[in-house]
Design a protein around this motif. Sequence first.
Motif, PDB file in Angstrom:
ATOM      1  N   LYS A 291       0.801  -1.220   0.000  1.00  0.00           N
ATOM      2  CA  LYS A 291       0.000   0.000   0.000  1.00  0.00           C
ATOM      3  C   LYS A 291       0.835   1.271   0.000  1.00  0.00           C
ATOM      4  CE  LYS A 291      -3.882   2.173   2.388  1.00  0.00           C
ATOM      5  NZ  LYS A 291      -4.843   2.059   3.533  1.00  0.00           N
ATOM      6  N   TRP A 292       2.011   1.256   0.623  1.00  0.00           N
ATOM      7  CA  TRP A 292       2.730   2.494   0.861  1.00  0.00           C
ATOM      8  C   TRP A 292       3.843   2.797  -0.145  1.00  0.00           C
ATOM      9  CZ3 TRP A 292       7.943   1.958   1.849  1.00  0.00           C
ATOM     10  CH2 TRP A 292       8.369   0.687   2.234  1.00  0.00           C
ATOM     11  N   ILE A 293       3.993   1.980  -1.188  1.00  0.00           N
ATOM     12  CA  ILE A 293       5.062   2.257  -2.153  1.00  0.00           C
ATOM     13  C   ILE A 293       4.616   1.965  -3.576  1.00  0.00           C
ATOM     14  CG2 ILE A 293       6.102  -0.050  -2.001  1.00  0.00           C
ATOM     15  CD1 ILE A 293       8.863   1.382  -2.198  1.00  0.00           C
ATOM     16  N   ARG A 294       5.062   2.799  -4.494  1.00  0.00           N
ATOM     17  CA  ARG A 294       4.849   2.578  -5.920  1.00  0.00           C
ATOM     18  C   ARG A 294       6.190   2.685  -6.627  1.00  0.00           C
ATOM     19  NH1 ARG A 294       0.077   6.916  -6.132  1.00  0.00           N
ATOM     20  NH2 ARG A 294      -1.574   5.707  -5.104  1.00  0.00           N
ATOM     21  N   ILE A 295       6.415   1.780  -7.564  1.00  0.00           N
ATOM     22  CA  ILE A 295       7.665   1.743  -8.318  1.00  0.00           C
ATOM     23  C   ILE A 295       7.316   1.799  -9.801  1.00  0.00           C
ATOM     24  CG2 ILE A 295       9.772   0.440  -8.810  1.00  0.00           C
ATOM     25  CD1 ILE A 295       9.366  -0.924  -6.067  1.00  0.00           C
ATOM     26  N   GLY A 296       7.937   2.718 -10.524  1.00  0.00           N
ATOM     27  CA  GLY A 296       7.599   2.889 -11.930  1.00  0.00           C
ATOM     28  C   GLY A 296       8.818   2.915 -12.834  1.00  0.00           C
ATOM     29  N   PHE A 297       8.590   2.558 -14.088  1.00  0.00           N
ATOM     30  CA  PHE A 297       9.617   2.619 -15.122  1.00  0.00           C
ATOM     31  C   PHE A 297       8.976   3.159 -16.391  1.00  0.00           C
ATOM     32  CE2 PHE A 297      10.782  -0.824 -12.269  1.00  0.00           C
ATOM     33  CZ  PHE A 297      12.110  -0.524 -11.971  1.00  0.00           C
ATOM     34  N   ALA A 298       9.761   3.889 -17.181  1.00  0.00           N
ATOM     35  CA  ALA A 298       9.242   4.422 -18.439  1.00  0.00           C
ATOM     36  C   ALA A 298      10.338   4.436 -19.491  1.00  0.00           C
ATOM     37  CB  ALA A 298       8.691   5.832 -18.237  1.00  0.00           C
ATOM     38  N   TYR A 299       9.911   4.253 -20.712  1.00  0.00           N
ATOM     39  CA  TYR A 299      10.803   4.328 -21.871  1.00  0.00           C
ATOM     40  C   TYR A 299      10.277   5.404 -22.800  1.00  0.00           C
ATOM     41  CZ  TYR A 299      12.363   3.298 -26.618  1.00  0.00           C
ATOM     42  OH  TYR A 299      12.845   3.408 -27.896  1.00  0.00           O
ATOM     43  N   HIS A 300      11.180   6.307 -23.223  1.00  0.00           N
ATOM     44  CA  HIS A 300      10.831   7.322 -24.214  1.00  0.00           C
ATOM     45  C   HIS A 300      11.598   7.012 -25.492  1.00  0.00           C
ATOM     46  CE1 HIS A 300       9.768  10.653 -21.017  1.00  0.00           C
ATOM     47  NE2 HIS A 300       9.196   9.480 -20.770  1.00  0.00           N
ATOM     48  N   SER A 301      10.910   6.797 -26.554  1.00  0.00           N
ATOM     49  CA  SER A 301      11.577   6.602 -27.833  1.00  0.00           C
ATOM     50  C   SER A 301      12.275   7.901 -28.243  1.00  0.00           C
ATOM     51  CB  SER A 301      10.556   6.219 -28.907  1.00  0.00           C
ATOM     52  OG  SER A 301       9.816   7.364 -29.323  1.00  0.00           O
ATOM     53  N   PRO A 302      13.188   7.842 -29.208  1.00  0.00           N
ATOM     54  CA  PRO A 302      13.677   9.104 -29.776  1.00  0.00           C
ATOM     55  C   PRO A 302      12.494   9.918 -30.311  1.00  0.00           C
ATOM     56  CG  PRO A 302      14.992   7.256 -30.549  1.00  0.00           C
ATOM     57  CD  PRO A 302      13.805   6.667 -29.841  1.00  0.00           C
ATOM     58  N   THR A 303      12.660  11.212 -30.340  1.00  0.00           N
ATOM     59  CA  THR A 303      11.692  12.056 -31.034  1.00  0.00           C
ATOM     60  C   THR A 303      12.196  12.239 -32.452  1.00  0.00           C
ATOM     61  OG1 THR A 303      11.033  13.221 -29.017  1.00  0.00           O
ATOM     62  CG2 THR A 303      10.544  14.296 -31.108  1.00  0.00           C
ATOM     63  N   TRP A 304      11.384  11.841 -33.404  1.00  0.00           N
ATOM     64  CA  TRP A 304      11.763  11.930 -34.813  1.00  0.00           C
ATOM     65  C   TRP A 304      11.186  13.212 -35.394  1.00  0.00           C
ATOM     66  CZ3 TRP A 304       9.633   7.291 -32.831  1.00  0.00           C
ATOM     67  CH2 TRP A 304      10.546   6.257 -32.665  1.00  0.00           C
ATOM     68  N   TYR A 305      12.040  14.214 -35.541  1.00  0.00           N
ATOM     69  CA  TYR A 305      11.630  15.470 -36.176  1.00  0.00           C
ATOM     70  C   TYR A 305      11.803  15.343 -37.683  1.00  0.00           C
ATOM     71  CZ  TYR A 305      11.507  17.997 -31.712  1.00  0.00           C
ATOM     72  OH  TYR A 305      11.204  18.440 -30.451  1.00  0.00           O
ATOM     73  N   TRP A 306      10.763  15.654 -38.402  1.00  0.00           N
ATOM     74  CA  TRP A 306      10.843  15.589 -39.849  1.00  0.00           C
ATOM     75  C   TRP A 306      10.560  16.983 -40.430  1.00  0.00           C
ATOM     76  CZ3 TRP A 306       6.692  14.269 -36.959  1.00  0.00           C
ATOM     77  CH2 TRP A 306       5.456  14.818 -37.311  1.00  0.00           C
ATOM     78  N   ASN A 307      11.241  17.285 -41.521  1.00  0.00           N
ATOM     79  CA  ASN A 307      11.059  18.553 -42.239  1.00  0.00           C
ATOM     80  C   ASN A 307      11.201  19.764 -41.326  1.00  0.00           C
ATOM     81  OD1 ASN A 307      10.705  17.330 -44.714  1.00  0.00           O
ATOM     82  ND2 ASN A 307       8.474  17.272 -44.555  1.00  0.00           N
TER      83      ASN A 307
END
Length: 489
Positions: A291-307
């Motif tokens: 109840k008292w703890i949360r553990i998280g992970f996240a992945y961010h892909s590259p941002t692909w800028y076009w034009n």
Amino acid sequence: MKKLFITITLSFFVSFLFAQTADDALRISQNFYESTARSTAMGGAFGALGADLSVASTNPAGLGLFRTSIYSISPEINIRNVSSIYNGVSSSDNKTIFNLSNLGYTGVIDLGNRNQKGWKYMQFSFGMNRLNNFNTTRDMQGPNLKNSRLDVYVENADGINYQDIENDNNNQYSFDLNPAWQLYLIDTIPGYQNLYYNPVPYAGTYQREVIQQRGSINEWFFSFSANYNNVLYLGATIGLDALRYYSTSYYSERDIADTIPYFKSWEFDQYVETHGCGLNIKLGVIVQPIKWIRIGFAYHSPTWYWNLQDTWYTTTYADLEWNSPSSVSSPTGNYQYDFTTPMKFLADVGILISDKGSISFEYEHLNYSNGKFNSSSYDYVSENSDIKSYYKATDNFRIGTEWRLGLADVRAGYAYYGNPYARNLNDGSRQFYSAGVGFHFGNFVLDMAYVYSKMDKDYYLYGTSDISVAPVQNSYQNHSVILTFSYRL
């Protein structure tokens, strides 16, 4: 080893048809998250706590903690001060802007499994979070007894026949050498057709550069999340990053002591504008084993800028004693290109202290040397090599806390963004100190946050491997006040 002129934060060598530099790559890749007042007051360390629209751009699994739908909007006042020291002379400037750091909506679907195991809620969210704010004005000035920026022009011109610079058939020299030639800021040494001199042979000018920057990176997010048994939370964001960047620089050298024969002053003004959009995907997970703890992970892909679209032009002025003051303006340069930012990895921990408060931590890792330019008409081998050489992997840390006092919440936070430069080429690390308060009025919530940030970063007015100047020591201080108005349905 001399500090490389990558630390010059302007695109000086615009005489080439391609104006992108490693410095542009860093500006596009860096994110200093601005969003809701609640998240910002806690240093941005909100990924594992969730139930806030800011996490759409950090750990979208946190959206899975929403149990009621919500609207949110966050206006911001931002005051940026820059203090500069160049060759013993101090100067400063500041800029105040008003903008939105966040707006959005989260809709919640109750799946009806409150009293049994299974998927309990699904959420869909859309809106905007600000990822970077470019608005800054720097006024840098002081004497230089060693060299002139015109020495760089001479170095670049040496070996080129003056007729090629004068005719400029391919607009190769239209932004610097050709205007300088027309205004007699460079001329051939008598008896030579490809060796040059300038009217400031012994330096001794008072140099000044004022750079005005504005614009931002705003991420428009479309997110989906879900809550499984109040233990597992999943989320995904499709981010559409809108980049707007404008820079106007005014560089001048003046013979204020009247010690240089036949020379009074010259000035080089440059305007650069960049527009474009990029696409990225963010995936997140949060686990609440107890109840008292949360553990998280996240992945961010590259941002692909076009034009991405760059537009730039220059104007050169000269005031020589034997000639009337005059100026030459360049044509307008335009170029389209692509850019890929580095990917990111995040880890979050949220500690819940009964119903009284919380403490949260967030760690972010990315490698700025992995940014990459691309174009079908130019290979960017040199520029991409510079990116790999000048930048490195960076670790960012955020920590925050929140405590409930009746109808009010009090918050505080700290964030540290590591130095992106390799081999101590520059500093560039940045610290944020924040605090805030929130008030609950039924379904309506008003949150307020104040953020102070500071960064020291050197700047070089010009330079090559053979011509160097003392760094301008810039100290950046930023004050932000954010208000978030939220309404829960």
